[in-house]
Design a protein around this motif. Structure first.
Motif, mmCIF file in Angstrom:
data_model
loop_
_atom_site.group_PDB
_atom_site.id
_atom_site.type_symbol
_atom_site.label_atom_id
_atom_site.label_comp_id
_atom_site.label_asym_id
_atom_site.label_seq_id
_atom_site.Cartn_x
_atom_site.Cartn_y
_atom_site.Cartn_z
ATOM 1 N N GLY A 155 0.776 -1.223 0.000
ATOM 2 C CA GLY A 155 0.000 0.000 0.000
ATOM 3 C C GLY A 155 0.811 1.277 0.000
ATOM 4 N N HIS A 193 -3.973 9.822 6.835
ATOM 5 C CA HIS A 193 -4.584 10.985 6.186
ATOM 6 C C HIS A 193 -3.687 12.204 6.375
ATOM 7 N N TYR A 252 -4.431 -2.901 9.175
ATOM 8 C CA TYR A 252 -4.349 -1.733 8.308
ATOM 9 C C TYR A 252 -3.867 -0.511 9.072
ATOM 10 N N ARG A 257 -3.523 3.880 2.571
ATOM 11 C CA ARG A 257 -3.826 2.824 3.526
ATOM 12 C C ARG A 257 -2.823 1.689 3.331
ATOM 13 N N SER A 279 -3.759 10.750 1.158
ATOM 14 C CA SER A 279 -4.008 9.624 2.059
ATOM 15 C C SER A 279 -3.472 8.331 1.458
ATOM 16 N N GLN A 323 -4.348 3.391 8.310
ATOM 17 C CA GLN A 323 -4.937 4.426 7.457
ATOM 18 C C GLN A 323 -4.273 5.753 7.786
ATOM 19 N N SER A 357 -1.360 -2.048 4.353
ATOM 20 C CA SER A 357 -1.857 -3.344 4.811
ATOM 21 C C SER A 357 -0.698 -4.206 5.263
ATOM 22 N N SER A 413 -6.388 -0.503 12.359
ATOM 23 C CA SER A 413 -7.507 -1.430 12.493
ATOM 24 C C SER A 413 -7.067 -2.802 12.006
ATOM 25 N N PHE A 429 -3.607 9.346 11.749
ATOM 26 C CA PHE A 429 -3.447 7.913 11.459
ATOM 27 C C PHE A 429 -4.377 7.101 12.340
ATOM 28 N N THR A 430 -4.956 6.051 11.775
ATOM 29 C CA THR A 430 -5.727 5.099 12.555
ATOM 30 C C THR A 430 -5.298 3.674 12.190
#
Length: 127
Positions: free
Chosen positions: A8, A84, A80, A19, A17, A82, A21, A71, A68-69
């Motif tokens: 990614g 932004h 992941y 994401r 952005s 994520q 993986s 999950s 950033f998040t």
């Protein structure tokens, strides 16, 4: 062959952005805590985030927590990151890693406790 694989990454403009993986190839990662780390040229490896094996708890570094998040989807054997509002300072090689180590039942972002590492994916933020 058992491998941890990141994907990614790429070139993105500031403000964009991505994401990332992290998946297990040849094995499942659902029993592990997964950490995300990054290392920019000439800098030490920095812990970005970690997430518990069931995904119920996570820890994101203060430096990126508003952008950033993290999950995970254990059914897909994937975690992941994520990202932004990316900035040039986010340019680095991003790696994921596995551990079973916790401190007071919380995951930690300290690289030394992680024992299975992927090879990393390059993220470049530039106009």
């Amino acid at each position: 062959q058992l491998q941890l694989v990141e994907s990614g990454g790429g070139l993105v403009q500031p403000g964009g952005s991505l994401r990332l993986s992290c998946t297990g190839s040849g094995f499942t990662i659902d029993r592990y805590i997964v950490g995300w780390f990054r290392q920019a040229p000439g800098k030490e490896r920095e812990g970005i985030s970690c997430i518990s094996s069931d995904g119920d708890s996570a820890n994101v570094a203060d430096s990126v927590k508003d952008r950033f998040t993290v999950s995970r989807d254990n059914a897909k054997n994937a975690v992941y990151l994520q990202m932004h509002s990316l900035k040039p300072d986010d340019t680095a090689v991003y790696s994921c890693a596995l551990t079973t180590w916790t401190v007071k039942d919380m995951c930690v972002k300290t690289p030394v406790v992680y024992h299975i590492w992927g090879q990393g994916t390059q993220v470049t933020v530039s106009s």
